[in-house]
Design a protein around this motif. Sequence first.
Motif, mmCIF file in Angstrom:
data_model
loop_
_atom_site.group_PDB
_atom_site.id
_atom_site.type_symbol
_atom_site.label_atom_id
_atom_site.label_comp_id
_atom_site.label_asym_id
_atom_site.label_seq_id
_atom_site.Cartn_x
_atom_site.Cartn_y
_atom_site.Cartn_z
ATOM 1 N N SER A 35 0.802 -1.224 0.000
ATOM 2 C CA SER A 35 0.000 0.000 0.000
ATOM 3 C C SER A 35 0.838 1.278 0.000
ATOM 4 N N LYS A 36 2.083 1.219 0.503
ATOM 5 C CA LYS A 36 2.913 2.424 0.566
ATOM 6 C C LYS A 36 3.614 2.752 -0.751
ATOM 7 N N VAL A 37 3.520 1.851 -1.704
ATOM 8 C CA VAL A 37 4.158 2.081 -3.007
ATOM 9 C C VAL A 37 3.358 3.107 -3.800
ATOM 10 N N ARG A 38 4.024 4.147 -4.256
ATOM 11 C CA ARG A 38 3.429 5.177 -5.123
ATOM 12 C C ARG A 38 4.401 5.447 -6.262
ATOM 13 N N VAL A 39 3.988 5.129 -7.477
ATOM 14 C CA VAL A 39 4.890 5.199 -8.626
ATOM 15 C C VAL A 39 4.600 6.457 -9.447
ATOM 16 N N PRO A 40 5.609 7.292 -9.687
ATOM 17 C CA PRO A 40 5.385 8.542 -10.417
ATOM 18 C C PRO A 40 5.404 8.360 -11.929
ATOM 19 N N PHE A 41 4.577 9.106 -12.600
ATOM 20 C CA PHE A 41 4.593 9.193 -14.062
ATOM 21 C C PHE A 41 4.492 10.666 -14.443
ATOM 22 N N LEU B 144 16.552 14.795 0.067
ATOM 23 C CA LEU B 144 15.215 14.246 -0.143
ATOM 24 C C LEU B 144 14.773 13.408 1.048
ATOM 25 N N PRO B 145 13.475 13.361 1.324
ATOM 26 C CA PRO B 145 12.986 12.436 2.355
ATOM 27 C C PRO B 145 13.026 11.016 1.816
ATOM 28 N N PRO B 146 13.182 10.004 2.687
ATOM 29 C CA PRO B 146 13.153 8.613 2.218
ATOM 30 C C PRO B 146 11.763 8.234 1.743
ATOM 31 N N LEU B 147 11.682 7.329 0.779
ATOM 32 C CA LEU B 147 10.391 6.814 0.348
ATOM 33 C C LEU B 147 9.753 6.030 1.482
ATOM 34 N N ALA B 148 8.445 6.104 1.563
ATOM 35 C CA ALA B 148 7.733 5.482 2.690
ATOM 36 C C ALA B 148 8.032 3.997 2.827
ATOM 37 N N PHE B 149 8.130 3.285 1.698
ATOM 38 C CA PHE B 149 8.340 1.836 1.758
ATOM 39 C C PHE B 149 9.822 1.464 1.802
ATOM 40 N N ARG B 150 10.716 2.489 1.795
ATOM 41 C CA ARG B 150 12.149 2.199 1.822
ATOM 42 C C ARG B 150 12.830 2.808 3.037
ATOM 43 N N LYS C 68 13.212 -16.578 -3.312
ATOM 44 C CA LYS C 68 12.310 -17.189 -2.335
ATOM 45 C C LYS C 68 10.839 -16.996 -2.719
ATOM 46 N N GLY C 69 10.592 -16.349 -3.863
ATOM 47 C CA GLY C 69 9.230 -16.161 -4.335
ATOM 48 C C GLY C 69 8.544 -14.921 -3.805
ATOM 49 N N LYS C 70 9.292 -14.006 -3.203
ATOM 50 C CA LYS C 70 8.699 -12.826 -2.584
ATOM 51 C C LYS C 70 8.688 -11.643 -3.544
ATOM 52 N N VAL C 71 7.535 -11.002 -3.683
ATOM 53 C CA VAL C 71 7.425 -9.764 -4.451
ATOM 54 C C VAL C 71 7.644 -8.611 -3.480
ATOM 55 N N THR C 72 8.808 -8.005 -3.532
ATOM 56 C CA THR C 72 9.141 -6.899 -2.633
ATOM 57 C C THR C 72 8.463 -5.617 -3.101
ATOM 58 N N PRO C 73 8.400 -4.588 -2.244
ATOM 59 C CA PRO C 73 7.869 -3.299 -2.697
ATOM 60 C C PRO C 73 8.635 -2.754 -3.896
ATOM 61 N N GLU C 74 9.952 -2.981 -3.915
ATOM 62 C CA GLU C 74 10.760 -2.512 -5.036
ATOM 63 C C GLU C 74 10.363 -3.202 -6.337
ATOM 64 N N HIS D 108 20.284 3.984 0.628
ATOM 65 C CA HIS D 108 19.846 5.055 -0.268
ATOM 66 C C HIS D 108 18.318 5.002 -0.398
ATOM 67 N N PRO D 109 17.618 5.244 0.708
ATOM 68 C CA PRO D 109 16.149 5.129 0.681
ATOM 69 C C PRO D 109 15.461 6.252 -0.080
ATOM 70 N N GLU D 110 16.220 7.261 -0.499
ATOM 71 C CA GLU D 110 15.631 8.348 -1.282
ATOM 72 C C GLU D 110 15.390 7.948 -2.737
ATOM 73 N N ALA D 111 16.019 6.854 -3.180
ATOM 74 C CA ALA D 111 15.977 6.480 -4.599
ATOM 75 C C ALA D 111 14.719 5.703 -4.951
ATOM 76 N N GLU D 112 14.139 6.033 -6.100
ATOM 77 C CA GLU D 112 12.979 5.310 -6.629
ATOM 78 C C GLU D 112 13.470 4.068 -7.378
ATOM 79 N N PRO D 113 12.978 2.894 -7.043
ATOM 80 C CA PRO D 113 13.463 1.661 -7.681
ATOM 81 C C PRO D 113 13.289 1.678 -9.199
ATOM 82 N N MET D 114 14.279 1.149 -9.894
ATOM 83 C CA MET D 114 14.235 1.048 -11.358
ATOM 84 C C MET D 114 14.899 -0.258 -11.771
ATOM 85 N N ALA D 115 14.635 -0.658 -13.010
ATOM 86 C CA ALA D 115 15.114 -1.951 -13.493
ATOM 87 C C ALA D 115 16.043 -1.776 -14.679
#
Length: 512
Positions: free
Chosen positions: A39-45, A79-85, A98-104, A136-143
């Motif tokens: 629920s804490k994940v918010r992805v910017p566009f 920057l403030p840290p992301l809520a989920f990081r 292990k089959g876990k879908v992390t917030p990242e 580095h909790p300020e960073a938005e996860p990317m692939a």
Amino acid sequence: MSKTQHACQQASSIKNPPGKIFCPFSGSHKVYVSGKIHSKVRVPFREVSLSEGKEKLRLYDCSGPYSEDNTPIDLEAGLPPLAFRSGQGTNQMMAARKGKVTPEVEFVAIREGLKPDFVRKEVAQGRVIIPANVRHPEAEPMAIGRNFLVKINANIGNSAMSSSIEEELEKMLWSIRWGADTVMDLSTGKNIHKTRERIIRNCPVPVGTVPIYQALEKVGGKVVDLTWEAYRDTLIEQCEQGVDYFTVHAGVLRRFIPVAKKRMTGIVSRGGSILAKWMQIHKKENFLYTHFEEICEILKEYDVSFSLGDGLRPGSTHDANDKAQFGELEVLGKLTKIAWKHDVQVMIEGPGHVPLNKIKENMDLQLTLCHGAPFYTLGPLVVDVGAGYDHVTSAIGAAMIGWLGTAMLCYVTPKEHLALPNRQDVKEGIIVHKIAALAADLAKGHPMAIAWNDAMSRARFNFRWEDQYRLALDPDQARRYREESFPKEATSDRCCTMCGPDFCAMKISQEI
């Protein structure tokens, strides 16, 4: 007009000084999509409004909170840290296995328009990395992976000869505004730690470094005095600060040096040349190779990714695809397996200067030798005579190798081989490599690239000039070019000054 509004109005101008606010491009604004698993994940566009609000297009956005409407940013506070990081973080490869879908992972899936479990499987198999240091909790996860949008990196960093911390911080902000997905701090000389700290605390994208630069500074710049201990301490220091990925030249081995000596341009990698000199002096094997498993254990603790460096990349098209380059690539493939054993994510760095006819061989060999790990290339530059225009010689090769499967392109500026780039050079380097990345994505059939491209085509055919500006990679320049050339007394805007009102093919097509 308030100071904030004035700053917003000037944000897209190249002349604006470093400040506390960066606003979105005209006709765009930031929107967020929330996670369904976390629920804490918010992805910017970046949402672009078209046709007077009747149509909207959402684009991948990596500019962070700097492009929020009228949102002040304090560069001193960071920057403030992301809520989920904001917690301890997670080792992404270990969790994925292990089959876990992390917030990242969910963040990346939403950002890329993919299913979370697909992203998880790609991470588990090592085909994509999510560089996200727990510090580095300020960073938005990317692939970074070949089944994802092609990314670009921008190199910044001060040197012993020029630049300052403030200038490098401004380059970072400018880079992400124009679309850099990661930045590498390649600072040398004084104030390396302080420069990196300011960049990381204000950076919403992953930050990479080449730790051997700072390790060498710690021993007074004397290669002979470099030690594993100095390097190890530097690694830990940078992990603690929050660096997300390291270029580690662990594949430069003693047996490759005689081959490299026969080249036209020798060893052109700074890290590669430093280690080659150290091995020649001490008559020992590369300490990054002999201590590789210890490096893996350090990176695993912080979930820092490897960018296994191509210290023997060719510095001229003459030297492309030689035994030194491909010998190192084979070693990097073996090191990749070792890193994966420790649950450490890996991408592989590639050339360099390579003529068009030799590019495919690089991509094919990398996929085979490095077991499908993501490829991250500098260019490749396809000719050597482009001094002053090497951002173009690089983008040509980058578009081709991106289409063939490279996951991230390292930008080159017009001043490559000549000088430290300034702000305008950074912008030009990023934009031409964004074009290369988009060309590769379009050739691969990525839906996001197709949607963006088609939206521009429709706007062009229907003479919707404002929409064309908003969809352009550089809206300001697109607008300026047209407005400078189009006569104010014109009675119709259904043409450009190239064809004029009577010879415009699109206008004639509509009449037909």
